[in-house]
Enzyme design. Structure first.
Site, PDB file in Angstrom:
ATOM      1  N   ASN A 166     -26.039  -0.103  19.632  1.00 24.06           N
ATOM      2  CA  ASN A 166     -25.461  -0.692  18.423  1.00 24.06           C
ATOM      3  C   ASN A 166     -25.935   0.107  17.211  1.00 24.06           C
ATOM      4  O   ASN A 166     -27.116   0.080  16.870  1.00 24.06           O
ATOM      5  CB  ASN A 166     -25.901  -2.157  18.319  1.00 24.06           C
ATOM      6  CG  ASN A 166     -25.318  -2.867  17.113  1.00 24.06           C
ATOM      7  OD1 ASN A 166     -24.723  -2.241  16.237  1.00 24.06           O
ATOM      8  ND2 ASN A 166     -25.505  -4.169  17.053  1.00 24.06           N
ATOM      9  N   CYS A 216     -23.467  -4.755  10.143  1.00 21.90           N
ATOM     10  CA  CYS A 216     -22.550  -4.228  11.176  1.00 21.90           C
ATOM     11  C   CYS A 216     -21.082  -4.289  10.755  1.00 21.90           C
ATOM     12  O   CYS A 216     -20.236  -3.624  11.353  1.00 21.90           O
ATOM     13  CB  CYS A 216     -22.753  -4.975  12.491  1.00 21.90           C
ATOM     14  SG  CYS A 216     -24.416  -4.800  13.138  1.00 21.90           S
ATOM     15  N   HIS A 242     -16.442  -3.560  16.771  1.00 17.13           N
ATOM     16  CA  HIS A 242     -17.835  -3.164  16.536  1.00 17.13           C
ATOM     17  C   HIS A 242     -18.554  -3.111  17.888  1.00 17.13           C
ATOM     18  O   HIS A 242     -18.398  -4.001  18.724  1.00 17.13           O
ATOM     19  CB  HIS A 242     -18.500  -4.173  15.604  1.00 17.13           C
ATOM     20  CG  HIS A 242     -19.993  -4.055  15.577  1.00 17.13           C
ATOM     21  ND1 HIS A 242     -20.619  -2.866  15.296  1.00 17.13           N
ATOM     22  CD2 HIS A 242     -20.982  -4.965  15.815  1.00 17.13           C
ATOM     23  CE1 HIS A 242     -21.925  -3.052  15.352  1.00 17.13           C
ATOM     24  NE2 HIS A 242     -22.174  -4.304  15.675  1.00 17.13           N
TER      25      HIS A 242
HETATM   26  N1  ACO Z   1     -35.926  -6.305  28.988  1.00 19.74           N
HETATM   27  C1  ACO Z   1     -36.277  -7.199  29.909  1.00 19.74           C
HETATM   28  N2  ACO Z   1     -36.305  -8.516  29.669  1.00 19.74           N
HETATM   29  C2  ACO Z   1     -35.974  -8.943  28.453  1.00 19.74           C
HETATM   30  C3  ACO Z   1     -35.585  -8.048  27.428  1.00 19.74           C
HETATM   31  C4  ACO Z   1     -35.567  -6.685  27.732  1.00 19.74           C
HETATM   32  N3  ACO Z   1     -35.200  -5.750  26.838  1.00 19.74           N
HETATM   33  N4  ACO Z   1     -35.291  -8.779  26.322  1.00 19.74           N
HETATM   34  C5  ACO Z   1     -35.497 -10.062  26.619  1.00 19.74           C
HETATM   35  N5  ACO Z   1     -35.905 -10.174  27.923  1.00 19.74           N
HETATM   36  C6  ACO Z   1     -36.227 -11.379  28.664  1.00 19.74           C
HETATM   37  C7  ACO Z   1     -36.738 -12.490  27.778  1.00 19.74           C
HETATM   38  O1  ACO Z   1     -38.119 -12.345  27.541  1.00 19.74           O
HETATM   39  C8  ACO Z   1     -36.431 -13.698  28.626  1.00 19.74           C
HETATM   40  O2  ACO Z   1     -37.413 -13.819  29.612  1.00 19.74           O
HETATM   41  P1  ACO Z   1     -37.909 -15.285  30.116  1.00 19.74           P
HETATM   42  O3  ACO Z   1     -36.694 -15.916  30.698  1.00 19.74           O
HETATM   43  O4  ACO Z   1     -38.963 -14.933  31.082  1.00 19.74           O
HETATM   44  O5  ACO Z   1     -38.374 -15.965  28.856  1.00 19.74           O
HETATM   45  C9  ACO Z   1     -35.126 -13.302  29.334  1.00 19.74           C
HETATM   46  O6  ACO Z   1     -35.040 -11.876  29.252  1.00 19.74           O
HETATM   47  C10 ACO Z   1     -33.905 -13.917  28.689  1.00 19.74           C
HETATM   48  O7  ACO Z   1     -33.998 -13.729  27.268  1.00 19.74           O
HETATM   49  P2  ACO Z   1     -32.836 -14.141  26.316  1.00 19.74           P
HETATM   50  O8  ACO Z   1     -33.158 -13.725  24.918  1.00 19.74           O
HETATM   51  O9  ACO Z   1     -32.516 -15.577  26.557  1.00 19.74           O
HETATM   52  O10 ACO Z   1     -31.703 -13.209  26.890  1.00 19.74           O
HETATM   53  P3  ACO Z   1     -30.162 -13.347  26.788  1.00 19.74           P
HETATM   54  O11 ACO Z   1     -29.614 -13.626  28.119  1.00 19.74           O
HETATM   55  O12 ACO Z   1     -29.724 -14.223  25.655  1.00 19.74           O
HETATM   56  O13 ACO Z   1     -29.785 -11.853  26.419  1.00 19.74           O
HETATM   57  C11 ACO Z   1     -29.161 -10.552  24.495  1.00 19.74           C
HETATM   58  C12 ACO Z   1     -30.290 -11.274  25.216  1.00 19.74           C
HETATM   59  C13 ACO Z   1     -28.700  -9.389  25.362  1.00 19.74           C
HETATM   60  C14 ACO Z   1     -29.667 -10.013  23.169  1.00 19.74           C
HETATM   61  C15 ACO Z   1     -28.011 -11.548  24.291  1.00 19.74           C
HETATM   62  O14 ACO Z   1     -28.462 -12.705  23.627  1.00 19.74           O
HETATM   63  C16 ACO Z   1     -26.895 -10.963  23.555  1.00 19.74           C
HETATM   64  O15 ACO Z   1     -26.131 -10.204  24.105  1.00 19.74           O
HETATM   65  N6  ACO Z   1     -26.738 -11.314  22.269  1.00 19.74           N
HETATM   66  C17 ACO Z   1     -25.727 -10.754  21.456  1.00 19.74           C
HETATM   67  C18 ACO Z   1     -26.393 -10.204  20.297  1.00 19.74           C
HETATM   68  C19 ACO Z   1     -26.212  -8.754  20.093  1.00 19.74           C
HETATM   69  O16 ACO Z   1     -25.704  -7.982  20.872  1.00 19.74           O
HETATM   70  N7  ACO Z   1     -26.650  -8.406  18.927  1.00 19.74           N
HETATM   71  C20 ACO Z   1     -26.517  -7.111  18.441  1.00 19.74           C
HETATM   72  C21 ACO Z   1     -26.619  -7.152  16.967  1.00 19.74           C
HETATM   73  S1  ACO Z   1     -25.549  -8.279  16.273  1.00 19.74           S
HETATM   74  C22 ACO Z   1     -24.136  -7.560  15.973  1.00 19.74           C
HETATM   75  O17 ACO Z   1     -24.064  -6.378  15.941  1.00 19.74           O
HETATM   76  C23 ACO Z   1     -22.987  -8.424  15.786  1.00 19.74           C
END
Ligand code: ACO
Length: 316
Positions: free
Chosen positions: A275, A112, A245
């Site tokens: 992304n 990225c 980004h």
């Molecule tokens: N739809 C519905 N539910 C989902 C999904 C989905 N697509 N994905 C995960 N869940 C559920 C999980 O199963 C979990 O359920 P549970 O509580 O029953 O176990 C719940 O949602 C929470 O999951 P987490 O992984 O803890 O979710 P989080 O609140 O951390 O959000 C996310 C996930 C959006 C990816 C977050 O961690 C984030 O924004 N991370 C930043 C990373 C990012 O954006 N990366 C992009 C690439 S990196 C870069 O470009 C720099």
């Protein structure tokens, strides 16, 4: 000599998939995806579309915008983590499609952060006199390395390409004023593919520790923004346009909150493209390309797998 951006172009695949159109088996929803990431839709490459084909169209659009002929291009750098082939470099495929037979073409791998890494390399070539006019392209088909049964990653990414034409010029008060790139391999496991050519003879799928990535993305964005302002003796108020980004609007909103930048100056396009990794910054720039040239201080920020991160200050 200094380098300045004289043209911007982009290419998106023909297929646009809204959150509500994602496969039912993923058990996800528009509400979950939008609330956590700001994403509403993504573009996905058809079988006939590849990273090189998207990169070529983006490059052609940037050349048209710059009113520059392919004869003037002596350097092509493609930032990508999803090249068409293991080898040759995707940049050479773009070079072939553009019928350019002079200069050099190669790829840069910083996921990225790739676009800012490629911009830094091209800027250095121009500043040293090795190059006069470069195409810097960020292009990805991330859909090909997504595990379409893993809802925690596959909903986050999209495909596309963005390109800029970078030209040598003598006014040191215009163009790229600073470009800094960084990496810290201790964090490589947080965002990685499950395989690779030498690791296990596969391409692998995206694996991510989302919460850690979120935390470090905010930290690295903020740290590199502060350094850039200090190095260039600028205050946050002096920034006219900030293009981070585009991974997640919550990461960007956190940066707005802690940096104190006016949110109207921050470009957010993740709702439209998701992304797109190395393509995200030039794709975002292309959305407002004629406006970009009316801004004075434009700041680019990136963060990606590795971890890698970077910043650039461009004066128009
Ligand atoms: N739809 C519905 N539910 C989902 C999904 C989905 N697509 N994905 C995960 N869940 C559920 C999980 O199963 C979990 O359920 P549970 O509580 O029953 O176990 C719940 O949602 C929470 O999951 P987490 O992984 O803890 O979710 P989080 O609140 O951390 O959000 C996310 C996930 C959006 C990816 C977050 O961690 C984030 O924004 N991370 C930043 C990373 C990012 O954006 N990366 C992009 C690439 S990196 C870069 O470009 C720099």
């Amino acid at each position: 000599m200094n380098s300045e951006i004289v043209g911007i172009g982009a290419a998106l695949p023909s297929k646009c998939i809204k959150n509500s159109q994602l496969p039912r088996e993923l058990n996800t929803s528009d509400e979950w995806i939008f609330q956590r990431t700001g994403i509403r839709q993504r573009y996905l490459a058809a079988e006939t579309e590849t990273t090189a084909s998207l990169a070529t169209v983006a490059a052609q659009n940037a050349l048209l915008h710059a009113k520059i002929s392919t004869n003037d291009i002596d350097l092509i750098i493609v930032a990508t983590a999803t090249g068409d082939y293991t080898f040759p470099a995707t940049a050479t495929l773009v070079q072939k499609s553009l019928q350019i037979t002079h200069g050099a073409a190669f790829d840069v791998s910083a996921v990225c952060s790739g676009f800012i890494f490629a911009l830094d390399v091209a800027d250095s070539f121009i500043k040293s006199g090795k190059s006069q006019c470069a195409l810097v392209i960020g292009a990805e088909t991330f859909s090909r390395i997504l595990d379409w049964s893993d809802r925690s990653t596959c909903v986050l990414f999209g495909d596309g390409a963005g390109a800029v034409v970078l030209k040598s010029q003598s006014d040191k008060h215009r163009g790229i004023q600073s470009c800094k790139i960084y990496s810290d391999g201790r964090f490589s496991d947080y965002l990685i593919t499950s395989g690779g050519i030498s690791a296990n003879r596969s391409i692998g799928f995206v694996k991510m520790h989302g919460r850690e990535v979120f935390k470090y993305a905010v930290e690295k964005f903020h740290q590199s923004l502060k350094e850039l302002l200090k190095d260039n003796e600028l205050k946050i108020e002096d920034v006219d346009l900030l293009v981070p980004h585009q991974a997640n609007s919550r990461i960007i909103n956190k940066l707005i909150e802690i940096s104190g930048i006016d949110e109207k100056k921050v470009l957010i396009t993740v709702q439209k493209h998701a992304n797109t990794s190395a393509a995200s910054i030039p794709l975002a720039l292309n959305e407002i390309r004629d406006d970009v040239f009316s801004k004075r201080n434009v700041v680019l920020l990136s963060m990606g797998a590795g971890f890698t991160w970077g910043s650039a200050l461009i004066k128009f």
